[in-house]
Design an enzyme around this catalytic site. Structure first.
Site, short mmCIF file in Angstrom:
data_model
loop_
_atom_site.label_atom_id
_atom_site.label_comp_id
_atom_site.label_asym_id
_atom_site.label_seq_id
_atom_site.Cartn_x
_atom_site.Cartn_y
_atom_site.Cartn_z
N GLU A 159 0.96 -0.94 0.05
CA GLU A 159 0.08 -0.06 0.17
C GLU A 159 1.03 1.41 0.07
OE1 GLU A 159 -3.29 -0.04 2.79
OE2 GLU A 159 -4.23 -1.44 1.71
N GLU A 358 -5.20 -8.41 0.15
CA GLU A 358 -5.70 -8.50 1.36
C GLU A 358 -7.32 -8.05 0.91
OE1 GLU A 358 -4.61 -5.39 4.05
OE2 GLU A 358 -2.42 -5.85 3.64
C1 BG6 Z 1 -4.63 -2.46 4.89
C2 BG6 Z 1 -3.40 -2.52 5.62
O1 BG6 Z 1 -4.74 -0.94 4.55
O2 BG6 Z 1 -5.72 -2.47 5.85
C3 BG6 Z 1 -3.25 -3.43 6.92
O3 BG6 Z 1 -2.33 -3.17 4.50
C4 BG6 Z 1 -4.56 -3.03 7.54
O4 BG6 Z 1 -2.02 -3.39 7.38
C5 BG6 Z 1 -5.70 -3.21 6.85
O5 BG6 Z 1 -4.57 -3.86 8.97
C6 BG6 Z 1 -7.03 -3.22 7.56
O6 BG6 Z 1 -6.96 -1.74 8.17
P1 BG6 Z 1 -7.49 -1.60 9.67
O7 BG6 Z 1 -7.17 -0.18 9.67
O8 BG6 Z 1 -8.63 -2.10 9.89
O9 BG6 Z 1 -6.33 -2.51 10.37
#
Ligand code: BG6
Length: 458
Positions: A159, A358
């Protein structure tokens, strides 16, 4: 329509959110270790203590049926100060982790850098300093030397686009560096291109790609102004990163935004040559949701967001709620069809295989008296997204694998352990470390079954 037999059914984590052991066995500090956590959330010292539980965790991943595990390497375990001496204990930890995965037939997918810049590099300007670019290339070389014969899939930077757009929220941009934001971005892009090339030279059988957060966004109305604002968002958030990674070219719409915002970037012809020479083998991306965009007058005040709640940039664009989409408990909208659209759009533009690194639902999970965790909401979210993924494949999109966030509970960037994503519950909360016991959630059994039947039932 069936998914390929070798489809990489996986799950993801990142080092600073899952490992803990923040100062053990010679590890140096990263920007995440020294940042002030959000009120009410814990620091990253222990996390899920994966560093000490990795054997138990990988065994659980094998019971989950994972074909792939996407994790990141803490730069500061390998090079405690970012670019000096190598820490043999750090090299050994990931060597053991990789071997443990391979022992169970789980393909390691390695992210080199997931938000945890070495603090020593940060002190001398972080990515505003070209020294960090050279340090990243040195770090990558050490990884290829040590793990190249065992790791087939590499991701450079997690990201990068979110670090640029939401740096202060993620903890990666320091006050005072704002004017140099796109110069930092340029150094990161150069570092990435050099590492693509290095990977192909050092480990020709491996494949490497970028890992931005991509979503194709909507104009709020059919007003031409809203459509134009959306064109800017998509360019600034998505295509800037992928056009350079794949074609070695700066996206002109994104460049117009950068110039009009008054950011200076020093770009030489030699730089452009480097960007053209580094080529990815696939595109990895994270997807949580889409944004809905309106035109934004210069007279209005800027609005805040996080990596999934679109921010506003007066004169350019403003994120608004999409009336057709539901919200998660944490205010992120849920858009499975937007996932299909995003897959189709990326593939139409770049014609490279895609890997989802993700996607997932952050929620409050509750352990029942009998120890069960009935996360039907997570199953529903994943089911809807995987169904749309299959539909994208049906239209001809080449998808290599799907690695939801997250394999196991870990610290969320904003809400600590209150917001959970894993298939495996970790018994701790924001205040109390408890016994860190691992419990299988209902989604664990559901995903296990889905992997076994290669999602034929969806
Ligand atoms: C992504 C990141 O943006 O979202 C992760 O790569 C992150 O590191 C994930 O944990 C979820 O976001 P959050 O803020 O709910 O942890």
């Amino acid at each position: 329509m069936s998914l390929p037999k070798n489809f990489l059914w996986g799950a993801s984590t990142s080092a600073y959110q899952v490992e803990g052991a923040y100062n053990e066995d010679g590890k140096g500090l990263s920007v995440q270790d020294v940042k002030t956590p959000f009120p009410g959330t814990p620091n990253f010292n222990v996390c899920s203590d994966h560093y000490h539980h990795y054997k138990e965790d990988v065994k659980l991943f094998s019971e989950l049926g994972l074909k792939a595990y996407r994790f990141s390497i803490a730069w500061t375990r390998i090079l405690p100060d970012g670019d000096g001496e190598v820490n043999p204990k750090g090299v050994e930890f990931y060597s053991n982790l990789i071997d443990e995965c391979l022992k169970y037939g789980i393909e390691p997918i390695v992210t080199m850098y997931h938000f945890d810049l070495p603090y020593e590099l940060d002190k001398v300007g972080g990515w505003t300093n070209p020294r960090t670019m050279d340090a990243f290339v040195k770090f990558a070389k050490i990884l290829f030397e040590n793990y190249g014969s065992r790791v087939k899939y590499w991701l450079t930077i997690n990201e990068q686009n979110m670090m640029i757009l939401y740096g202060p929220v993620i903890g990666t941009t320091k006050p005072g560096q704002e004017g140099l934001l796109y110069q930092s971005n340029h150094y990161m892009l150069l570092a990435q291109a050099k590492v693509f090339k290095l990977c192909h030279e050092m480990v020709p059988n491996a494949k490497i790609g970028p890992a931005p957060n991509i979503s194709v966004n909507y104009p709020h109305t059919s007003k031409p102004e809203d459509n134009l604002a959306t064109l800017y968002v998509n360019a600034v958030r998505n295509w800037l990163y992928l056009d350079i990674a794949v074609w070695g070219k700066y996206n002109p719409v994104a460049m117009d935004y950068i110039t009009k915002k008054g950011f200076k970037i020093d770009i030489t012809e030699e730089d452009m040559q480097i960007l053209r020479e580094g080529k990815p083998d696939f595109i990895a991306f994270n997807y949580y949701n889409t944004a809905t965009i309106e035109a934004y007058s210069e007279k209005e005040a800027a609005t805040q967001g996080d990596q999934q709640i679109a921010l506003g940039d007066p004169g350019f664009f403003k994120g608004v709620a999409n009336e057709f989409l539901p919200f998660t408990d944490f205010g992120w909208q849920i858009d499975p069809l937007g996932f299909r659209t995003t897959l189709m759009e990326i593939y139409s533009r770049y014609h490279l295989p895609l890997l989802i690194t993700e996607n997932g639902l952050g929620a409050y999970d509750k352990v029942e008296e009998d120890g069960s965790i009935n996360d039907d909401y997570r199953i529903e979210y994943l089911k809807q997204h995987i169904t749309e993924l299959k539909r994208a494949v049906e239209t001809g999109v080449d998808v290599m694998g799907y690695c939801p966030w997250s394999a196991i509970d870990l610290i969320s960037t904003h809400q600590g352990f209150l917001k959970r994503y894993g298939f495996i519950y970790v018994n701790r909360d924001n205040e109390d470390l408890k016994d860190l016991k691992r419990l299988k959630k209902k989604s664990f059994f559901w995903y296990n079954n889905l992997i076994k039947e290669n999602a034929e039932s969806l």
